[in-house]
Scaffold this motif. Sequence first.
Motif, PDB file in Angstrom:
ATOM      1  N   PRO A 448     -10.589  -1.218  -8.081  1.00 44.01           N
ATOM      2  CA  PRO A 448      -9.725  -2.188  -7.401  1.00 44.01           C
ATOM      3  C   PRO A 448     -10.375  -2.718  -6.129  1.00 44.01           C
ATOM      4  O   PRO A 448     -11.119  -2.022  -5.442  1.00 44.01           O
ATOM      5  CB  PRO A 448      -8.472  -1.366  -7.071  1.00 44.01           C
ATOM      6  N   ASN A 449     -10.090  -3.972  -5.833  1.00 45.29           N
ATOM      7  CA  ASN A 449     -10.522  -4.540  -4.557  1.00 45.29           C
ATOM      8  C   ASN A 449      -9.792  -3.850  -3.414  1.00 45.29           C
ATOM      9  O   ASN A 449      -8.781  -3.172  -3.613  1.00 45.29           O
ATOM     10  CB  ASN A 449     -10.231  -6.041  -4.520  1.00 45.29           C
ATOM     11  N   TRP A 450     -10.287  -4.060  -2.212  1.00 42.85           N
ATOM     12  CA  TRP A 450      -9.591  -3.547  -1.032  1.00 42.85           C
ATOM     13  C   TRP A 450      -9.763  -4.547   0.096  1.00 42.85           C
ATOM     14  O   TRP A 450     -10.638  -5.415   0.076  1.00 42.85           O
ATOM     15  CB  TRP A 450     -10.100  -2.166  -0.639  1.00 42.85           C
ATOM     16  N   THR A 451      -8.929  -4.442   1.090  1.00 43.37           N
ATOM     17  CA  THR A 451      -8.935  -5.390   2.203  1.00 43.37           C
ATOM     18  C   THR A 451      -9.703  -4.803   3.380  1.00 43.37           C
ATOM     19  O   THR A 451     -10.075  -3.632   3.382  1.00 43.37           O
ATOM     20  CB  THR A 451      -7.501  -5.703   2.664  1.00 43.37           C
ATOM     21  N   ARG A 452      -9.921  -5.625   4.371  1.00 43.67           N
ATOM     22  CA  ARG A 452     -10.403  -5.082   5.641  1.00 43.67           C
ATOM     23  C   ARG A 452      -9.254  -4.326   6.311  1.00 43.67           C
ATOM     24  O   ARG A 452      -8.114  -4.366   5.847  1.00 43.67           O
ATOM     25  CB  ARG A 452     -10.927  -6.194   6.543  1.00 43.67           C
ATOM     26  N   ASP A 453      -9.545  -3.668   7.403  1.00 48.18           N
ATOM     27  CA  ASP A 453      -8.520  -2.876   8.085  1.00 48.18           C
ATOM     28  C   ASP A 453      -7.531  -3.822   8.758  1.00 48.18           C
ATOM     29  O   ASP A 453      -7.901  -4.575   9.661  1.00 48.18           O
ATOM     30  CB  ASP A 453      -9.182  -1.959   9.120  1.00 48.18           C
ATOM     31  N   LEU A 454      -6.289  -3.816   8.325  1.00 49.91           N
ATOM     32  CA  LEU A 454      -5.265  -4.713   8.848  1.00 49.91           C
ATOM     33  C   LEU A 454      -4.152  -3.907   9.496  1.00 49.91           C
ATOM     34  O   LEU A 454      -3.751  -2.859   8.990  1.00 49.91           O
ATOM     35  CB  LEU A 454      -4.682  -5.578   7.727  1.00 49.91           C
ATOM     36  N   ALA A 455      -3.664  -4.416  10.609  1.00 52.99           N
ATOM     37  CA  ALA A 455      -2.599  -3.726  11.337  1.00 52.99           C
ATOM     38  C   ALA A 455      -1.239  -4.225  10.871  1.00 52.99           C
ATOM     39  O   ALA A 455      -1.103  -5.340  10.346  1.00 52.99           O
ATOM     40  CB  ALA A 455      -2.747  -3.961  12.834  1.00 52.99           C
ATOM     41  N   LEU A 456      -0.224  -3.391  11.040  1.00 54.78           N
ATOM     42  CA  LEU A 456       1.139  -3.818  10.756  1.00 54.78           C
ATOM     43  C   LEU A 456       1.489  -5.035  11.607  1.00 54.78           C
ATOM     44  O   LEU A 456       1.176  -5.094  12.803  1.00 54.78           O
ATOM     45  CB  LEU A 456       2.132  -2.691  11.053  1.00 54.78           C
ATOM     46  N   ALA A 561      -1.736 -10.304  -1.897  1.00 55.86           N
ATOM     47  CA  ALA A 561      -0.617  -9.362  -2.005  1.00 55.86           C
ATOM     48  C   ALA A 561      -0.959  -8.055  -1.298  1.00 55.86           C
ATOM     49  O   ALA A 561      -0.114  -7.468  -0.608  1.00 55.86           O
ATOM     50  CB  ALA A 561      -0.273  -9.102  -3.469  1.00 55.86           C
ATOM     51  N   ALA A 562      -2.201  -7.592  -1.464  1.00 57.93           N
ATOM     52  CA  ALA A 562      -2.630  -6.374  -0.768  1.00 57.93           C
ATOM     53  C   ALA A 562      -2.620  -6.580   0.739  1.00 57.93           C
ATOM     54  O   ALA A 562      -2.268  -5.656   1.497  1.00 57.93           O
ATOM     55  CB  ALA A 562      -4.015  -5.963  -1.242  1.00 57.93           C
ATOM     56  N   GLU A 563      -2.989  -7.777   1.201  1.00 56.68           N
ATOM     57  CA  GLU A 563      -2.955  -8.061   2.640  1.00 56.68           C
ATOM     58  C   GLU A 563      -1.522  -8.056   3.165  1.00 56.68           C
ATOM     59  O   GLU A 563      -1.259  -7.567   4.269  1.00 56.68           O
ATOM     60  CB  GLU A 563      -3.637  -9.404   2.907  1.00 56.68           C
ATOM     61  N   SER A 631      -6.895   0.273   1.031  1.00 50.73           N
ATOM     62  CA  SER A 631      -7.414   0.308   2.399  1.00 50.73           C
ATOM     63  C   SER A 631      -8.929   0.518   2.376  1.00 50.73           C
ATOM     64  O   SER A 631      -9.493   0.951   1.363  1.00 50.73           O
ATOM     65  CB  SER A 631      -6.744   1.432   3.189  1.00 50.73           C
ATOM     66  N   PRO A 632      -9.629   0.227   3.476  1.00 52.45           N
ATOM     67  CA  PRO A 632     -11.088   0.400   3.498  1.00 52.45           C
ATOM     68  C   PRO A 632     -11.525   1.830   3.195  1.00 52.45           C
ATOM     69  O   PRO A 632     -12.517   2.038   2.494  1.00 52.45           O
ATOM     70  CB  PRO A 632     -11.468  -0.019   4.922  1.00 52.45           C
ATOM     71  N   SER A 633     -10.811   2.823   3.709  1.00 51.39           N
ATOM     72  CA  SER A 633     -11.228   4.215   3.473  1.00 51.39           C
ATOM     73  C   SER A 633     -11.146   4.562   1.994  1.00 51.39           C
ATOM     74  O   SER A 633     -12.012   5.266   1.458  1.00 51.39           O
ATOM     75  CB  SER A 633     -10.353   5.165   4.297  1.00 51.39           C
ATOM     76  N   VAL A 634     -10.118   4.050   1.306  1.00 46.49           N
ATOM     77  CA  VAL A 634      -9.985   4.301  -0.131  1.00 46.49           C
ATOM     78  C   VAL A 634     -11.101   3.590  -0.891  1.00 46.49           C
ATOM     79  O   VAL A 634     -11.688   4.152  -1.823  1.00 46.49           O
ATOM     80  CB  VAL A 634      -8.598   3.842  -0.625  1.00 46.49           C
ATOM     81  N   GLY A 635     -11.401   2.347  -0.491  1.00 50.51           N
ATOM     82  CA  GLY A 635     -12.483   1.622  -1.151  1.00 50.51           C
ATOM     83  C   GLY A 635     -13.817   2.333  -1.007  1.00 50.51           C
ATOM     84  O   GLY A 635     -14.583   2.453  -1.975  1.00 50.51           O
ATOM     85  N   ARG A 636     -14.099   2.838   0.183  1.00 52.83           N
ATOM     86  CA  ARG A 636     -15.364   3.563   0.395  1.00 52.83           C
ATOM     87  C   ARG A 636     -15.420   4.824  -0.459  1.00 52.83           C
ATOM     88  O   ARG A 636     -16.463   5.157  -1.031  1.00 52.83           O
ATOM     89  CB  ARG A 636     -15.509   3.919   1.876  1.00 52.83           C
ATOM     90  N   ALA A 637     -14.278   5.527  -0.560  1.00 52.80           N
ATOM     91  CA  ALA A 637     -14.256   6.755  -1.369  1.00 52.80           C
ATOM     92  C   ALA A 637     -14.521   6.444  -2.837  1.00 52.80           C
ATOM     93  O   ALA A 637     -15.244   7.173  -3.526  1.00 52.80           O
ATOM     94  CB  ALA A 637     -12.902   7.457  -1.211  1.00 52.80           C
ATOM     95  N   ARG A 638     -13.961   5.357  -3.324  1.00 48.56           N
ATOM     96  CA  ARG A 638     -14.187   4.994  -4.724  1.00 48.56           C
ATOM     97  C   ARG A 638     -15.650   4.609  -4.962  1.00 48.56           C
ATOM     98  O   ARG A 638     -16.234   4.962  -5.997  1.00 48.56           O
ATOM     99  CB  ARG A 638     -13.260   3.849  -5.112  1.00 48.56           C
TER     100      ARG A 638
END
Length: 658
Positions: A448-456, A561-563, A631-638
């Motif tokens: 899956p794609n992931w986004t950059r780190d985005l704040a609430l 949608a992820a953003e 999230s970026p951390s999940v993308g890096r782990a994958r």
Amino acid sequence: MTGPGPEVPAGTAAVAQNLPRAVLLRLAHGCLETIAQGAGARILHVKGEAMDPLLAEGRGTSTDCDVLVHPDDLDAFVAALRGAGWEQRTHFAAGSVFGHAATFYSRVWGTVDVHRHFPGLDRDARRTFEVLAAPGARTDLGGVACPVPDLTGQRLVMLVHAARDHMGRRARDIERAWGTATDEERSAVDALARDLGALVPIVLVTGRDELAAGGRDEHLWRAMLRDADPTAVWWARLRDARTAPAALRVLAQALRVNRDHLAIRLGHEPTPEEVRRDWWERWGRALRRTRRLLGARRAPVAVGPPRIAIATNNGDIGGGEVMLLVIADALAELGAAVTVVAPSAPGDLARRAREAGHDVAELRADGRLAWMLALAAWRIRHRRMPLWCNGLVPSLATAGLGPRIVHLHQQPSRAHRAALALARRGARRVLVPSSSVASTVPGATVLPNWTRDLALAHRTPRTAGSPPRIGFLGRLTRAKGVEDLARAVAILRADGLDARLVLAGENRFGDGAGDGAVAAALGALGDAVEHRGWVDPEEFLAEVDVAVFPSRAPESFGLVAAEAMACGVPFVVSDAGALPEVAGPEHPWIARAGDAASLAATVRRALEGLEDGSAAASAARGRQRWEKCFSPSVGRARVRRLVAGLDAPTTPPDPEDA
């Protein structure tokens, strides 16, 4: 276990046991229906001999009967069973980890599993029964017209059961219930599963793992599907507990000895000493298994190759090229040396990659054919270097040349499938961004794609009486659903809702007829439309009450949608392609693609959620899903797991380990 019931006439049991098994079970179903009717109890006959012949073909004979009882009639039915001579062998609370069924035994008819709810269909047992019974389907069993779910309901029951089946029928049942179904029949099963809260086991058992992420009882169903041992199942239940009281209930159940199962194992009611002994043995096994689980999770993971090249599909910046830069950053953070291979014209990607600090191999090329020839020549010179082909173009240009990953970012068209067959030759992995795309690319692994780190988003609460702001972020084209969104807003305004449409984006890659239709639909809204152009997603999402992504064309992922999830903004999607997959199994606002009326009704429900609190709850779930999946951390782990396992057999990554 309860004692025996009324006396069975001499010879009756012997005669019954000489009947063919299938005949006996059909007669038993008829008996059970007669008992239910006499007690005024509503039951549905499920599985086994009650199945539609289309699903039962080649399955073999069952060993018992299964009935689902309306929750309001459970006590009456159980009392009637006992009165008719059926002995209770297990109780509901102890029958399984789901606490869903009790087993009754008759010396004539054998056993029946009485379900007070069905695992996976237990979000609302009363409504589940009524929905499954609503079509009014019946089948003749033992000369009695017995109520059964219709074919769609039976497909759903079979698939949910297959997700926890340990009897070797899983593959066959999935093939009959899903593999032989048409697209329309599959859509009907998915819709029923979503309605009854059963989407998690359904998508897992049909190979669409990403749709399950964040869903109800996700970890329990994953454990069931991989036939995990009992300790792993209890740990999965604990992970799924969403509140402290729920976790305490799981722990309390885990501490108890299952007296029913112990009695069956011993052949008699257990003594207090036997219960104590089983308790200590139970926890000894649990501790040993837990140590094994923890040891496996702490095993070191290899970082991957010292250098890897990433070849782009295009020299300019599109969605795939944005992901190329994100992947390059992830690889660099994991310790790999990254070389981005890109054409000199257009040179946007090469420039952005340099600005990000990556080594760039800029090849002299202007145009697609020149780029493919230049890349093929470069690959021949660097054949031993692992190459990540970010799109169909570099994959085709380097087909069969050295260790490669083929990464597709778009759903392959019919015309592209022949090219893909050649492009993937010799590839270590074929990656796609969603299960939706994977369904058309056999053997693909979902990354899956992931986004950059985005704040609430820090949004200013809407004041009473102010018009709701409905936001759209993306290309202003018909394919992205902008015409449908404009018409939906017009419907809402005609119904008296003073809504405003806020657009962020421009018209890229449109067409003449579609552009005209979009312009006309937006023009009809007059000053109720606000055009913002290209703006930062965080800034834009903080300004709208509800975001809407109503694509007509099937989306391969749906990064917007992820953003929105990351920013904690309520959002509506269409059912085009992977958008529902990204939104998640519990997302409440999914409209039919290309249907302005459906979109208007769905947007209205989302806006109503701003008042009743459901929008805030959905936004909170969305943020949690983003943290877990995109999230970026999940993308890096994958990416780390993917690169570390390049020499292993091709298997999809498990989102549970993300």
